[in-house]
Design an enzyme around this catalytic site. Structure first.
Site, PDB file in Angstrom:
ATOM      1  CB  SER A 143      72.681 -18.375  28.298  1.00 35.43           C
ATOM      2  OG  SER A 143      73.898 -18.399  27.601  1.00 35.43           O
ATOM      3  CE1 TYR A 156      71.318 -22.325  24.640  1.00 37.76           C
ATOM      4  CE2 TYR A 156      72.903 -20.534  24.787  1.00 37.76           C
ATOM      5  CZ  TYR A 156      72.246 -21.611  25.365  1.00 37.76           C
ATOM      6  OH  TYR A 156      72.509 -21.959  26.675  1.00 37.76           O
TER       7      TYR A 156
HETATM    8  P1  NAD Z   1      72.132 -30.633  28.661  1.00 42.40           P
HETATM    9  O1  NAD Z   1      72.046 -30.747  27.182  1.00 42.40           O
HETATM   10  O2  NAD Z   1      72.984 -31.597  29.406  1.00 42.40           O
HETATM   11  O3  NAD Z   1      70.686 -30.609  29.314  1.00 42.40           O
HETATM   12  C1  NAD Z   1      69.563 -30.093  28.661  1.00 42.40           C
HETATM   13  C2  NAD Z   1      68.338 -30.676  29.324  1.00 42.40           C
HETATM   14  O4  NAD Z   1      67.174 -30.213  28.639  1.00 42.40           O
HETATM   15  C3  NAD Z   1      68.316 -32.192  29.264  1.00 42.40           C
HETATM   16  O5  NAD Z   1      67.768 -32.681  30.446  1.00 42.40           O
HETATM   17  C4  NAD Z   1      67.388 -32.461  28.107  1.00 42.40           C
HETATM   18  O6  NAD Z   1      66.767 -33.735  28.179  1.00 42.40           O
HETATM   19  C5  NAD Z   1      66.395 -31.328  28.307  1.00 42.40           C
HETATM   20  N1  NAD Z   1      65.637 -31.101  27.089  1.00 42.40           N
HETATM   21  C6  NAD Z   1      66.082 -30.593  25.920  1.00 42.40           C
HETATM   22  N2  NAD Z   1      65.086 -30.590  25.015  1.00 42.40           N
HETATM   23  C7  NAD Z   1      63.990 -31.104  25.626  1.00 42.40           C
HETATM   24  C8  NAD Z   1      62.669 -31.385  25.212  1.00 42.40           C
HETATM   25  N3  NAD Z   1      62.246 -31.160  23.966  1.00 42.40           N
HETATM   26  N4  NAD Z   1      61.811 -31.913  26.108  1.00 42.40           N
HETATM   27  C9  NAD Z   1      62.210 -32.190  27.373  1.00 42.40           C
HETATM   28  N5  NAD Z   1      63.451 -31.951  27.823  1.00 42.40           N
HETATM   29  C10 NAD Z   1      64.331 -31.427  26.951  1.00 42.40           C
HETATM   30  O7  NAD Z   1      72.661 -29.164  28.891  1.00 42.40           O
HETATM   31  P2  NAD Z   1      72.798 -28.282  30.206  1.00 42.40           P
HETATM   32  O8  NAD Z   1      74.074 -27.547  30.036  1.00 42.40           O
HETATM   33  O9  NAD Z   1      72.553 -29.038  31.446  1.00 42.40           O
HETATM   34  O10 NAD Z   1      71.627 -27.244  29.933  1.00 42.40           O
HETATM   35  C11 NAD Z   1      70.636 -26.897  30.879  1.00 42.40           C
HETATM   36  C12 NAD Z   1      70.217 -25.467  30.659  1.00 42.40           C
HETATM   37  O11 NAD Z   1      71.322 -24.624  30.965  1.00 42.40           O
HETATM   38  C13 NAD Z   1      69.824 -25.149  29.223  1.00 42.40           C
HETATM   39  O12 NAD Z   1      68.724 -24.258  29.217  1.00 42.40           O
HETATM   40  C14 NAD Z   1      71.060 -24.462  28.678  1.00 42.40           C
HETATM   41  O13 NAD Z   1      70.769 -23.601  27.623  1.00 42.40           O
HETATM   42  C15 NAD Z   1      71.521 -23.716  29.916  1.00 42.40           C
HETATM   43  N6  NAD Z   1      72.916 -23.294  29.897  1.00 42.40           N
HETATM   44  C16 NAD Z   1      73.942 -24.189  29.901  1.00 42.40           C
HETATM   45  C17 NAD Z   1      75.247 -23.713  29.917  1.00 42.40           C
HETATM   46  C18 NAD Z   1      76.442 -24.628  29.961  1.00 42.40           C
HETATM   47  O14 NAD Z   1      77.578 -24.136  29.938  1.00 42.40           O
HETATM   48  N7  NAD Z   1      76.304 -25.914  30.050  1.00 42.40           N
HETATM   49  C19 NAD Z   1      75.507 -22.354  29.907  1.00 42.40           C
HETATM   50  C20 NAD Z   1      74.422 -21.466  29.888  1.00 42.40           C
HETATM   51  C21 NAD Z   1      73.141 -21.939  29.895  1.00 42.40           C
END
Ligand code: NAD
Length: 251
Positions: A143, A156
């Site tokens: 991130s 986080y």
């Molecule tokens: P999201 O919330 O749409 O997806 C998160 C995913 O993780 C989902 O598929 C969810 O089911 C899964 N997950 C969460 N807890 C879980 C558990 N206990 N068991 C199994 N699966 C689990 O969010 P996203 O934005 O797609 O996030 C994906 C990754 O990207 C994450 O690690 C997030 O921290 C990272 N991220 C996202 C952003 C952003 O701007 N969206 C920025 C930086 C990093």
């Protein structure tokens, strides 16, 4: 030139692949030729349709990654079918509150999914990769909070900063054994993870004003970086945290 990025014959396991960035990564890897093993706690039907439309197969493994309990079963179910060549640790959660009020329950929940399970799942698959000596690619989804502090997300930020460190440590231990461990640091992407920010008019405006590209990232904007790090093109790349952020960190 394209063959440098070709993933035909490879299998990629992606956690949290039912939605958001994980889904986009799974579809991008499939489009480059990889078969997919999707691991998560929600239905993977939408991802499976997209992967099949890209001409590849998908195995779904249902697992809650908030504890280490399912790891052995995930490895057995995934490896029973084939070798896992690429591991993408994408599943992650975020809990927001002022640091002064942050609870132990929120701290533990975030650290468990974002850091502890990532480490032990990686350890389990790396043992297989090291045992057959055929190497592999491990990609952690970090991130901007691997570089910056942020506000109201202490666990986080700690987890993603920790994940950047862990990425480098694992790269140092395994680079000589043919495993590439790297991370991608997404900027601000439109997914469930950032819904609260996008719905807050002030925060949304502040964030947009700082992104040189002038827009939130679409999940499909992330796929190319994952294909790159999963491919032969990245064979000599170890321990990097690659920002895909519309220029945010350059500002
Ligand atoms: P999201 O919330 O749409 O997806 C998160 C995913 O993780 C989902 O598929 C969810 O089911 C899964 N997950 C969460 N807890 C879980 C558990 N206990 N068991 C199994 N699966 C689990 O969010 P996203 O934005 O797609 O996030 C994906 C990754 O990207 C994450 O690690 C997030 O921290 C990272 N991220 C996202 C952003 C952003 O701007 N969206 C920025 C930086 C990093």
């Amino acid at each position: 030139m394209m063959s440098l990025f070709d993933l035909h014959g490879k299998t990629a396991l992606v956690t949290g692949a039912n939605t958001g960035l994980g889904q986009a990564i799974a579809v991008a890897l499939a489009s480059a030729g990889a078969d997919i093993v999707a691991v998560g706690r929600s239905s993977m039907a939408e991802t499976e349709t997209a992967v099949r439309n890209a001409g590849r197969s998908m195995q779904a493994i249902s697992a809650d990654l908030s504890t280490l309990e399912p790891i052995e079963r995930i490895v057995a179910e995934a490896s029973g079918e084939r070798r896992i060549d690429i591991l993408v640790n994408n599943a992650g959660i975020i809990r927001r509150a002022d640091a002064i009020d942050y609870t132990e329950a929120d701290w533990d929940a975030v650290m468990d999914v974002n850091l502890k399970t990532v480490f032990f799942l990686t350890q389990a698959f790396a043992r297989k990769m090291l045992a057959d000596n055929q190497g592999g690619k491990i990609i952690n989804i970090a991130s901007l909070l691997s570089f910056q502090g942020g506000i109201r997300i202490p666990a986080y930020t700690a987890s993603k900063s920790g994940l950047a460190g862990l990425t480098k440590l694992l790269a140092c231990e395994w680079a000589g054994r043919g495993i590439n461990v790297n991370a991608i640091a997404p900027g601000y992407f439109s997914t469930n993870n950032t819904q609260a920010l996008r719905e807050d008019e002030d925060r949304n405006a502040q964030i947009l004003a700082r992104i040189p590209a002038g827009k939130w990232g679409d999940p499909s904007d992330l796929g190319g970086a994952a294909v790159f790090l999963a491919s032969q093109a990245a064979n000599y790349i170890h321990g990097i945290v690659l920002p895909v952020d519309g220029g945010w960190l350059a500002r």
